[in-house]
Design a protein around this motif. Sequence first.
Motif, PDB file in Angstrom:
ATOM      1  N   THR A  91      16.814   7.323  -0.819  1.00  0.00           N
ATOM      2  CA  THR A  91      17.356   6.620   0.598  1.00  0.00           C
ATOM      3  C   THR A  91      16.099   6.522   1.638  1.00  0.00           C
ATOM      4  OG1 THR A  91      18.659   9.162   0.249  1.00  0.00           O
ATOM      5  CG2 THR A  91      17.950   8.789   2.991  1.00  0.00           C
ATOM      6  N   ARG A  92      14.569   6.140   0.847  1.00  0.00           N
ATOM      7  CA  ARG A  92      14.099   5.995   1.935  1.00  0.00           C
ATOM      8  C   ARG A  92      13.529   4.770   1.259  1.00  0.00           C
ATOM      9  NH1 ARG A  92      10.597  11.247   1.020  1.00  0.00           N
ATOM     10  NH2 ARG A  92       8.922   9.316  -0.514  1.00  0.00           N
ATOM     11  N   HIS A  93      13.392   4.279  -0.251  1.00  0.00           N
ATOM     12  CA  HIS A  93      13.447   3.101  -0.433  1.00  0.00           C
ATOM     13  C   HIS A  93      14.907   2.192  -1.370  1.00  0.00           C
ATOM     14  CE1 HIS A  93       9.730   4.025  -0.278  1.00  0.00           C
ATOM     15  NE2 HIS A  93       9.830   5.062  -0.488  1.00  0.00           N
ATOM     16  N   PRO A  94      15.736   2.182  -0.939  1.00  0.00           N
ATOM     17  CA  PRO A  94      17.750   1.941  -1.252  1.00  0.00           C
ATOM     18  C   PRO A  94      16.999   0.750  -2.275  1.00  0.00           C
ATOM     19  CG  PRO A  94      17.195   1.735   1.676  1.00  0.00           C
ATOM     20  CD  PRO A  94      15.767   1.512   1.179  1.00  0.00           C
ATOM     21  N   ARG A  95      15.939  -0.134  -2.156  1.00  0.00           N
ATOM     22  CA  ARG A  95      16.189  -1.573  -3.541  1.00  0.00           C
ATOM     23  C   ARG A  95      15.304  -0.978  -4.288  1.00  0.00           C
ATOM     24  NH1 ARG A  95      13.249  -5.461  -2.112  1.00  0.00           N
ATOM     25  NH2 ARG A  95      14.517  -6.717  -3.445  1.00  0.00           N
ATOM     26  N   ALA A  96      14.935   0.119  -4.618  1.00  0.00           N
ATOM     27  CA  ALA A  96      14.042   0.469  -5.927  1.00  0.00           C
ATOM     28  C   ALA A  96      15.015   0.690  -6.728  1.00  0.00           C
ATOM     29  CB  ALA A  96      13.149   1.780  -5.498  1.00  0.00           C
ATOM     30  N   LEU A  97      14.708  -0.309  -7.636  1.00  0.00           N
ATOM     31  CA  LEU A  97      15.206  -0.173  -9.565  1.00  0.00           C
ATOM     32  C   LEU A  97      14.315   0.830  -9.522  1.00  0.00           C
ATOM     33  CD1 LEU A  97      15.788  -4.350  -9.855  1.00  0.00           C
ATOM     34  CD2 LEU A  97      17.319  -2.398  -8.730  1.00  0.00           C
ATOM     35  N   ALA A  98      13.265   0.845 -10.396  1.00  0.00           N
ATOM     36  CA  ALA A  98      12.002   1.965 -10.756  1.00  0.00           C
ATOM     37  C   ALA A  98      10.977   2.596 -10.613  1.00  0.00           C
ATOM     38  CB  ALA A  98      11.489   0.974 -12.299  1.00  0.00           C
ATOM     39  N   GLU A  99      10.575   3.247 -10.942  1.00  0.00           N
ATOM     40  CA  GLU A  99       9.402   4.197 -10.690  1.00  0.00           C
ATOM     41  C   GLU A  99       8.111   3.960 -11.617  1.00  0.00           C
ATOM     42  OE1 GLU A  99       9.956   8.291  -9.974  1.00  0.00           O
ATOM     43  OE2 GLU A  99       9.517   8.609 -11.687  1.00  0.00           O
ATOM     44  N   ALA A 100       7.306   3.605 -11.212  1.00  0.00           N
ATOM     45  CA  ALA A 100       6.319   3.836 -12.601  1.00  0.00           C
ATOM     46  C   ALA A 100       4.828   4.513 -11.775  1.00  0.00           C
ATOM     47  CB  ALA A 100       5.783   2.119 -13.029  1.00  0.00           C
ATOM     48  N   MET A 101       3.333   4.517 -12.184  1.00  0.00           N
ATOM     49  CA  MET A 101       2.099   5.466 -11.803  1.00  0.00           C
ATOM     50  C   MET A 101       0.868   4.502 -11.276  1.00  0.00           C
ATOM     51  SD  MET A 101       2.838   8.893 -14.233  1.00  0.00           S
ATOM     52  CE  MET A 101       2.436   9.735 -12.950  1.00  0.00           C
ATOM     53  N   GLU A 102       1.608   3.092 -11.421  1.00  0.00           N
ATOM     54  CA  GLU A 102       0.222   1.973 -11.315  1.00  0.00           C
ATOM     55  C   GLU A 102       0.327   0.726 -10.634  1.00  0.00           C
ATOM     56  OE1 GLU A 102       1.539   3.320 -14.619  1.00  0.00           O
ATOM     57  OE2 GLU A 102       0.259   4.695 -14.992  1.00  0.00           O
ATOM     58  N   GLY A 103       1.488   0.013 -10.638  1.00  0.00           N
ATOM     59  CA  GLY A 103       1.784  -0.994  -9.887  1.00  0.00           C
ATOM     60  C   GLY A 103       0.658  -1.027  -8.222  1.00  0.00           C
ATOM     61  N   PHE A 104       1.568  -0.068  -7.472  1.00  0.00           N
ATOM     62  CA  PHE A 104       0.064  -0.373  -6.073  1.00  0.00           C
ATOM     63  C   PHE A 104      -1.354  -0.030  -6.140  1.00  0.00           C
ATOM     64  CE2 PHE A 104      -1.638   1.379  -2.126  1.00  0.00           C
ATOM     65  CZ  PHE A 104      -0.673   0.730  -1.262  1.00  0.00           C
ATOM     66  N   GLY A 105      -1.747   0.894  -7.913  1.00  0.00           N
ATOM     67  CA  GLY A 105      -3.047   0.786  -7.400  1.00  0.00           C
ATOM     68  C   GLY A 105      -3.668  -0.214  -7.988  1.00  0.00           C
ATOM     69  N   VAL A 106      -2.712  -1.329  -9.294  1.00  0.00           N
ATOM     70  CA  VAL A 106      -3.047  -3.068  -9.385  1.00  0.00           C
ATOM     71  C   VAL A 106      -3.311  -2.904  -8.302  1.00  0.00           C
ATOM     72  CG1 VAL A 106      -2.674  -4.231 -11.091  1.00  0.00           C
ATOM     73  CG2 VAL A 106      -2.782  -2.216 -11.695  1.00  0.00           C
ATOM     74  N   ALA A 107      -2.235  -3.566  -7.802  1.00  0.00           N
ATOM     75  CA  ALA A 107      -2.105  -4.356  -6.480  1.00  0.00           C
ATOM     76  C   ALA A 107      -3.081  -4.435  -5.025  1.00  0.00           C
ATOM     77  CB  ALA A 107      -0.602  -3.806  -5.878  1.00  0.00           C
ATOM     78  N   GLU A 108      -3.484  -3.137  -5.602  1.00  0.00           N
ATOM     79  CA  GLU A 108      -5.168  -2.984  -3.977  1.00  0.00           C
ATOM     80  C   GLU A 108      -5.974  -3.599  -4.676  1.00  0.00           C
ATOM     81  OE1 GLU A 108      -3.639  -1.998  -0.963  1.00  0.00           O
ATOM     82  OE2 GLU A 108      -4.679   0.248  -0.746  1.00  0.00           O
ATOM     83  N   ALA A 109      -5.876  -3.359  -5.981  1.00  0.00           N
ATOM     84  CA  ALA A 109      -6.989  -3.836  -6.153  1.00  0.00           C
ATOM     85  C   ALA A 109      -7.074  -5.882  -6.311  1.00  0.00           C
ATOM     86  CB  ALA A 109      -7.715  -3.734  -8.161  1.00  0.00           C
ATOM     87  N   ALA A 110      -6.265  -6.417  -6.610  1.00  0.00           N
ATOM     88  CA  ALA A 110      -6.102  -7.222  -7.045  1.00  0.00           C
ATOM     89  C   ALA A 110      -5.790  -8.164  -5.702  1.00  0.00           C
ATOM     90  CB  ALA A 110      -4.458  -8.051  -7.313  1.00  0.00           C
ATOM     91  N   ALA A 111      -5.312  -7.331  -4.512  1.00  0.00           N
ATOM     92  CA  ALA A 111      -5.688  -7.494  -2.293  1.00  0.00           C
ATOM     93  C   ALA A 111      -6.446  -7.834  -2.481  1.00  0.00           C
ATOM     94  CB  ALA A 111      -5.029  -6.797  -2.501  1.00  0.00           C
ATOM     95  N   ALA A 112      -7.706  -7.408  -3.085  1.00  0.00           N
ATOM     96  CA  ALA A 112      -8.594  -7.403  -2.851  1.00  0.00           C
ATOM     97  C   ALA A 112      -9.692  -8.238  -3.345  1.00  0.00           C
ATOM     98  CB  ALA A 112      -9.751  -5.829  -2.997  1.00  0.00           C
ATOM     99  N   HIS A 113      -9.092  -8.931  -4.545  1.00  0.00           N
ATOM    100  CA  HIS A 113      -9.803 -10.281  -5.080  1.00  0.00           C
ATOM    101  C   HIS A 113      -8.754 -11.387  -4.257  1.00  0.00           C
ATOM    102  CE1 HIS A 113     -12.900  -8.225  -7.485  1.00  0.00           C
ATOM    103  NE2 HIS A 113     -12.179  -7.337  -7.201  1.00  0.00           N
ATOM    104  N   ARG A 114      -8.117 -11.011  -3.637  1.00  0.00           N
ATOM    105  CA  ARG A 114      -7.285 -12.320  -3.117  1.00  0.00           C
ATOM    106  C   ARG A 114      -6.781 -12.803  -4.410  1.00  0.00           C
ATOM    107  NH1 ARG A 114      -7.903 -12.387   2.362  1.00  0.00           N
ATOM    108  NH2 ARG A 114     -10.352 -12.006   2.959  1.00  0.00           N
ATOM    109  N   THR A 115      -5.974 -12.380  -5.307  1.00  0.00           N
ATOM    110  CA  THR A 115      -5.498 -12.119  -6.911  1.00  0.00           C
ATOM    111  C   THR A 115      -4.373 -11.759  -6.848  1.00  0.00           C
ATOM    112  OG1 THR A 115      -7.482 -12.233  -7.911  1.00  0.00           O
ATOM    113  CG2 THR A 115      -5.989 -12.517  -9.164  1.00  0.00           C
ATOM    114  N   PRO A 116      -2.928 -13.164  -6.888  1.00  0.00           N
ATOM    115  CA  PRO A 116      -1.339 -13.133  -6.730  1.00  0.00           C
ATOM    116  C   PRO A 116      -1.216 -11.965  -7.407  1.00  0.00           C
ATOM    117  CG  PRO A 116      -1.750 -15.259  -7.336  1.00  0.00           C
ATOM    118  CD  PRO A 116      -3.668 -14.708  -7.350  1.00  0.00           C
ATOM    119  N   LEU A 117      -0.047 -11.256  -7.516  1.00  0.00           N
ATOM    120  CA  LEU A 117       0.688 -10.025  -8.379  1.00  0.00           C
ATOM    121  C   LEU A 117       1.495 -10.640  -8.831  1.00  0.00           C
ATOM    122  CD1 LEU A 117      -1.040  -7.086  -9.726  1.00  0.00           C
ATOM    123  CD2 LEU A 117       0.455  -6.363  -7.383  1.00  0.00           C
ATOM    124  N   LEU A 118       2.266 -10.068 -10.554  1.00  0.00           N
ATOM    125  CA  LEU A 118       3.775  -9.202 -10.333  1.00  0.00           C
ATOM    126  C   LEU A 118       3.290  -8.007 -10.980  1.00  0.00           C
ATOM    127  CD1 LEU A 118       4.667 -12.599 -12.697  1.00  0.00           C
ATOM    128  CD2 LEU A 118       5.474 -12.101 -10.519  1.00  0.00           C
TER     129      LEU A 118
END
Length: 237
Positions: free
Chosen positions: A165-192
């Motif tokens: 309901t909160r995230h209608p486009r959500a296809l999956a849940e996992a436990m690391e992506g946002f943490g990895v993304a924060e680290a990548a963003a701090a280094h201005r490095t793109p992420l998949l």
Amino acid sequence: MATAVPAERDAVARAFTACTPVTAEGEDVRLPGATVRRLGGGYDLLAAGVGPALAAASTAAALTAAALAGTPYVLVVSTGIAGGFQPEAPVGSLVLADEITAADLGAETPDGFLPVTDLGFGTIAHTPPPALVREAATATGARTGTVLTVSTVTGTAERAAALRTRHPRALAEAMEGFGVAEAAAAHRTPLLELRAISNPVGPRDRAAWRIGEALTALTEAFGKLEPVLKSWSSHDQ
Ligand SMILES: O=C(O)c1cccc(C(=O)CC[C@H]2O[C@@H](n3cnc4c(=O)[nH]cnc43)[C@H](O)[C@@H]2O)c1
């Protein structure tokens, strides 16, 4: 590439044995805060740990070490197994994030959940490069949508429905992506973020997790993704 656990790291490594001059074992390089498995061909693998905090810390350590060595990474890939929202992401299928969202970073209130951004802090979402997501999805056959990062694996139908309901486009849940993304963003490095679905999101049934099937899907996916990664590294930055 950053996975949570060694079994996921090794599943990814198996895809690279055919196209790099090294063995699946690669060479382990111990860094302060992370051990990186160097596969050759410019590919490093990291079993970054379970959960967003440890994944962020380990990924940041690897990114910082590479930057200080004068060989910064050009792309970070968060990957591994995940729960899939049904029926859109069946067990054994692949999901690529076009948005990576921290689903439980915020505050509960009597009127419902407030994301941390509504409290005036930080961010709750990162967006991988859309052109790269399209190319990667074409190569792997993955579905694209939001991948949620949670600190608690969903274990009830009610929680799964509330997340959708909160995230209608959500296809999956996992436990690391946002943490990895924060680290990548701090280094201005793109992420998949690429996930292989091992279980449905919903009532807890650990016996029904198809981890072997998902790890095999991950190996096959990276075999197809490798030319896209190579092309991104050499041309598209
Ligand atoms: O027991 C094993 O052999 C094994 C092999 C590979 C991975 C695991 C994990 O338990 C990895 C934990 C990892 O899985 C992700 N995950 C998978 N399903 C879900 C889910 O429904 N909700 C949230 N996370 C999920 C998650 O990213 C964990 O890090 C075990």
